[in-house]
Design a protein around this motif. Structure first.
Motif: not given
Length: 125
Positions: A31-49
């Motif tokens: 249900k969720d997604a993870l995007i990895i950038k240089k010094n950060s990670e972005i977590y997308s909960i329910d692929k919207k938030h």
């Protein structure tokens, strides 16, 4: 003397009431997604938030699932339901957010994150 005691009680009540409540989202790969950038990670909960982990400001802690399971929300809609009587989006300032990624057995990684707002895939602070 009474006034001094009253002032002390008032100040201590205000100090303790300002502690933020912890909200822990269970990361679900389907249900969720993870995007990895240089010094950060972005977590997308329910692929919207979206929530951001910054390795300079936030922490990652290895914990046992049983120690935090009573505080875990399995979806973002549960969080919204908790706050349905509060004003949106002001209630976000009342919380500290975490994402829990369950690993093998009963262990996992608890990641402190911050809510970010995306508008057309651009971050808004």
């Amino acid at each position: 003397m009474r006034k001094l005691i009253y002032i002390f009680m008032l100040i201590s009540t205000n100090l303790f009431s300002q502690e933020k409540e912890k909200i822990i989202f269970l990361f679900n790969e389907s249900k969720d997604a993870l995007i990895i950038k240089k010094n950060s990670e972005i977590y997308s909960i329910d692929k919207k938030h979206t929530f951001k982990y910054d390795n300079k400001k936030n922490q990652k802690i290895d914990v046992k699932y049983n120690s935090i399971k009573s505080n875990i929300l399995t979806s973002y809609s549960e969080f919204i339901e908790l706050n349905k009587k509060k004003k949106y989006p002001e209630y976000f300032t009342e919380y500290v957010f975490y994402v829990f990624i369950k690993e093998k057995d009963d262990k996992g990684c608890l990641i402190e994150v911050e809510k970010i707002w995306l508008v057309e895939d651009k971050m808004i602070d």
